[in-house]
Design a protein around this motif. Structure first.
Motif, PDB file in Angstrom:
ATOM      1  N   ALA A 335       4.247  43.263  55.058  1.00  0.00           N
ATOM      2  CA  ALA A 335       3.917  41.318  54.528  1.00  0.00           C
ATOM      3  C   ALA A 335       4.656  41.514  55.685  1.00  0.00           C
ATOM      4  CB  ALA A 335       3.277  41.520  53.839  1.00  0.00           C
ATOM      5  N   GLN A 336       6.177  40.937  55.396  1.00  0.00           N
ATOM      6  CA  GLN A 336       7.380  40.551  55.736  1.00  0.00           C
ATOM      7  C   GLN A 336       7.629  40.613  57.273  1.00  0.00           C
ATOM      8  OE1 GLN A 336       7.484  42.800  53.523  1.00  0.00           O
ATOM      9  NE2 GLN A 336       8.515  42.774  51.965  1.00  0.00           N
ATOM     10  N   GLN A 337       7.910  39.549  57.562  1.00  0.00           N
ATOM     11  CA  GLN A 337       7.966  39.389  58.977  1.00  0.00           C
ATOM     12  C   GLN A 337       6.688  40.016  59.779  1.00  0.00           C
ATOM     13  OE1 GLN A 337      11.873  40.382  60.958  1.00  0.00           O
ATOM     14  NE2 GLN A 337      12.626  39.504  58.583  1.00  0.00           N
ATOM     15  N   ARG A 459      16.824  54.977  55.285  1.00  0.00           N
ATOM     16  CA  ARG A 459      16.387  54.554  57.170  1.00  0.00           C
ATOM     17  C   ARG A 459      15.714  53.377  56.819  1.00  0.00           C
ATOM     18  NH1 ARG A 459      14.508  58.897  59.040  1.00  0.00           N
ATOM     19  NH2 ARG A 459      14.372  60.818  58.367  1.00  0.00           N
ATOM     20  N   VAL A 460      15.719  52.870  57.120  1.00  0.00           N
ATOM     21  CA  VAL A 460      15.493  51.084  57.754  1.00  0.00           C
ATOM     22  C   VAL A 460      13.796  50.777  58.242  1.00  0.00           C
ATOM     23  CG1 VAL A 460      16.310  48.842  59.239  1.00  0.00           C
ATOM     24  CG2 VAL A 460      18.260  51.102  58.687  1.00  0.00           C
ATOM     25  N   ILE A 461      13.514  49.831  57.545  1.00  0.00           N
ATOM     26  CA  ILE A 461      11.856  48.964  58.321  1.00  0.00           C
ATOM     27  C   ILE A 461      13.013  47.955  58.013  1.00  0.00           C
ATOM     28  CG2 ILE A 461       9.439  48.649  57.347  1.00  0.00           C
ATOM     29  CD1 ILE A 461       9.787  50.928  55.353  1.00  0.00           C
ATOM     30  N   VAL A 462      12.461  46.886  59.432  1.00  0.00           N
ATOM     31  CA  VAL A 462      12.931  46.384  59.444  1.00  0.00           C
ATOM     32  C   VAL A 462      12.126  44.569  58.917  1.00  0.00           C
ATOM     33  CG1 VAL A 462      12.913  44.153  61.774  1.00  0.00           C
ATOM     34  CG2 VAL A 462      13.608  47.270  61.937  1.00  0.00           C
ATOM     35  N   GLY A 463      13.247  44.025  58.410  1.00  0.00           N
ATOM     36  CA  GLY A 463      12.509  42.716  57.446  1.00  0.00           C
ATOM     37  C   GLY A 463      12.479  43.058  56.594  1.00  0.00           C
ATOM     38  N   VAL A 464      12.400  43.992  56.067  1.00  0.00           N
ATOM     39  CA  VAL A 464      12.107  45.052  54.357  1.00  0.00           C
ATOM     40  C   VAL A 464      13.491  45.156  53.489  1.00  0.00           C
ATOM     41  CG1 VAL A 464      10.735  46.439  53.372  1.00  0.00           C
ATOM     42  CG2 VAL A 464      10.015  45.915  55.298  1.00  0.00           C
ATOM     43  N   TYR A 467      17.784  43.016  57.906  1.00  0.00           N
ATOM     44  CA  TYR A 467      16.910  42.102  59.135  1.00  0.00           C
ATOM     45  C   TYR A 467      15.931  41.038  57.835  1.00  0.00           C
ATOM     46  CZ  TYR A 467      19.554  45.156  62.365  1.00  0.00           C
ATOM     47  OH  TYR A 467      20.278  46.224  62.617  1.00  0.00           O
ATOM     48  N   LYS A 468      16.545  40.845  56.694  1.00  0.00           N
ATOM     49  CA  LYS A 468      15.660  40.071  56.285  1.00  0.00           C
ATOM     50  C   LYS A 468      15.712  38.200  56.446  1.00  0.00           C
ATOM     51  CE  LYS A 468      16.939  42.542  52.095  1.00  0.00           C
ATOM     52  NZ  LYS A 468      16.878  42.319  50.780  1.00  0.00           N
ATOM     53  N   ASP A 469      14.437  37.675  56.050  1.00  0.00           N
ATOM     54  CA  ASP A 469      14.147  36.535  55.815  1.00  0.00           C
ATOM     55  C   ASP A 469      14.526  36.002  54.653  1.00  0.00           C
ATOM     56  OD1 ASP A 469      14.561  36.606  59.082  1.00  0.00           O
ATOM     57  OD2 ASP A 469      11.940  36.041  59.272  1.00  0.00           O
ATOM     58  N   GLU A 470      14.827  34.811  54.623  1.00  0.00           N
ATOM     59  CA  GLU A 470      14.699  33.667  53.158  1.00  0.00           C
ATOM     60  C   GLU A 470      13.615  33.965  53.155  1.00  0.00           C
ATOM     61  OE1 GLU A 470      17.126  34.890  50.897  1.00  0.00           O
ATOM     62  OE2 GLU A 470      18.644  35.557  52.805  1.00  0.00           O
TER      63      GLU A 470
END
Length: 555
Positions: A335-337, A459-464, A467-470
């Motif tokens: 749901a993020q990005q 483990r990485v989930i981009v945007g979660v 590399y999150k956005d405010e």
């Protein structure tokens, strides 16, 4: 891939020299394993393939064990079927979406049903309140099915329908619509999911306990083997097993174990394996780990060919071929990005193509938020079309075949999946394994481990978790109007007022009698839906005769 002994000795020495140099360099603080936890070596070489036999383990496309594809010409002969999931609101709404997708180059239909339809309730049932048309199309009676396919000749499209405990009823409605169009059943092409074993393992949409549920599944398989030669009466589904949190190996193992369960039940009924096995189909989840997913699909074909030949003695080559649909992983969407989901889906779809599937559904960027909009589903379809028309990856059949990395990973996935299948055999088969909660517990443990890895940043989930956005990323989503429920209830009320209710009662009684006499129920269900008996009314027969399954709550 065979190498002379002296070459291997020389290669081993050179590899040791390389490893000495390799270990002088620092490594990133990263997890060098597949998503499923299989350790990935920094490099693969012929040393990983002691005794590897090309003809035995790979062979050519269209030849046993089908590792490189089930057809000799694969996508050089025809592309995979592009089958976008569609289904929301009223049958008329979904009919318009069907036609929109066909106009934009989709080559097969795929139908999602709402929760009441999936669970065997009509739209006017108290349990349906607030759910009508929300996560798929609402279908309660033949009148809905007629509207769903209005203006679409059923002998001109391939149709997939994702439905399980009420699959026999929905298929019966589809057959009656075909009759009304003047279309012969033996020309119908498509698939109905009809896989209850995976429901008890993962998705948990059921009416009856496992044994009678599988009995009805087998009724459909038996009926289709006699009357619908081009139809796939079951799509043995690992997709939902993976969505529940399994690893790729567990998905593969439990899916093939389900397939073994259906084959055993069909043979136990007296059917010859080559009479029904060519119509079996599979459905796999295509997740983010590119090479693991390709290897999973290649291993699946090889394993199924071995199972059907060595375990069941199948003679027809078509009985050995694992035909599969692939869908990009809904559980990987964020749901993020949400625009990032376009990239995830493109990578997953490319893995499906390189893995050699027969049809693909690409998820839309907004599916973690709502049912997809027309714009987002068009982008998802265009993703497949760009892979097919622009990428060049289809010019060679199994272009990654022979890669030391791919072949090594394919072998490891196969071995670990067969280990799971042996455990299930030792428990007495898949139904007994389900009854004691074995696959359910294995999936729960895998899901917990994966979540821990995410929580700890392993483990990485981009945007979660990196590399999150405010700010919140807003995209437009599809909204289902509340009038959908009102309109559907009005239609079912009209159907129940205007049909021949005496004939409906007679047909429902025939289903009850057929159930108690252990008959194949498909002919009785078809007779009932011709008279506009509803999904809920026929499902109530199942509840009365077979009982209602309650989740034993292992956890």
């Amino acid at each position: 891939m065979k190498t002379h002994k002296e070459d291997l000795i020389k290669l081993k020495k050179e590899k040791e020299n390389w490893e000495e140099e390799f270990n002088k360099y620092p490594r990133r603080d990263a997890n060098f394993t597949t998503i499923s936890g299989i350790e990935v070596p920094p490099i693969s070489t012929p040393l990983d393939f002691d005794g590897f036999d090309y003809l035995k383990e790979l062979n050519f496309p269209g030849s046993y064990p089908y590792t490189r594809g089930i057809y000799p010409n694969m996508y050089q002969g025809r592309l995979w079927t592009m089958r976008q999931f569609a289904g929301f609101a009223t049958p008329e709404d979904t009919n318009r979406r069907f036609k929109f997708l066909l106009e934009h180059g989709q080559t097969g239909l795929s139908t999602a049903f709402d929760m009441p339809t999936l669970m065997g309730y009509d739209c006017d049932h108290p349990r349906a309140i607030g759910e009508v048309g929300k996560e798929g199309v609402s279908v309660s009676s033949l009148a809905d099915m007629e509207a769903l396919f209005h203006g679409i000749r059923l002998d001109s499209v391939s149709t997939s329908m994702t439905i399980n405990c009420t699959a026999s009823i929905i298929l019966a409605m589809y057959l009656v619509v075909a009759e009304k169009q003047g279309v012969s059943w033996d020309t119908l092409d498509g698939t109905i999911q009809n896989d209850m074993l995976k429901e008890f393992i993962a998705q948990r949409e059921w009416i009856c306990p496992p044994k009678p549920s599988v009995k009805i599944n087998v009724d459909v398989i038996e009926f289709c083997s006699e009357y619908l030669p081009k139809w796939h009466p079951v799509s043995i589904s690992g997709y939902h097993i993976r969505e529940a949190g399994s690893t790729a190996v567990q998905e593969l193992a439990f899916t093939l174990a389900d397939g073994i369960g259906y084959v055993d039940e069909c043979i136990g009924r007296g059917m010859g394996v080559d009479d029904f096995a060519p119509q079996l189909s599979f459905f796999f989840n295509i997740h983010n780990d590119f090479f693991e997913e390709i290897s999973k699909l290649r291993a699946a074909r090889r394993m199924w060919a071995k199972i059907m030949r060595d375990r069941y003695g199948a003679k027809n080559p078509k009985s050995l071929m694992l035909r599969t649909h692939g869908q990009t992983a809904g559980c990987s969407l964020t749901a993020q990005q949400p625009v990032n989901n376009v990239i995830r889906v493109a990578i997953q779809a490319l893995a499906a193509v390189l893995g050699g599937v027969q049809s693909i559904h690409t998820n839309s960027m907004d599916e973690t938020l709502a049912l997809p909009t027309e714009e987002s589903v068009k982008v998802a379809l265009r993703t497949q079309q760009i892979i097919a028309e622009e990428s060049g990856v289809i010019n060679s059949i199994d272009p990654l075949g022979g890669s030391y990395n791919i072949e090594s990973l394919t072998n490891r996935v196969e071995k670990e999946a067969f280990d799971y299948i042996k455990k299930i055999d030792d428990l007495g088969g898949i139904i007994e394994a389900i009854n004691v909660g074995y696959p359910q517990k294995e999936i729960a443990n895998a899901a917990y481990k994966y979540q821990q890895e995410l929580d700890h940043g392993e483990r990485v989930i981009v945007g979660v978790n990196r590399y999150k956005d405010e700010g919140e990323n807003q995209i437009s989503t599809l909204k289902i109007d509340s009038n959908v429920e009102v309109n559907q209830i009005n239609r079912i009320n009209h159907v129940k007022r205007t049909r021949n209710n005496h004939s409906v009662k007679r047909c429902l009684k025939a289903i009850i009698d057929g159930s108690r006499r252990d008959k194949n129920l498909m002919p009785y269900i078809i007779d009932a839906v011709r008279e506009y008996a509803t999904v809920g009314e026929i499902s109530d027969v199942f509840r009365e005769v077979y009982g209602v399954y309650r989740d034993p709550g292992y956890f």
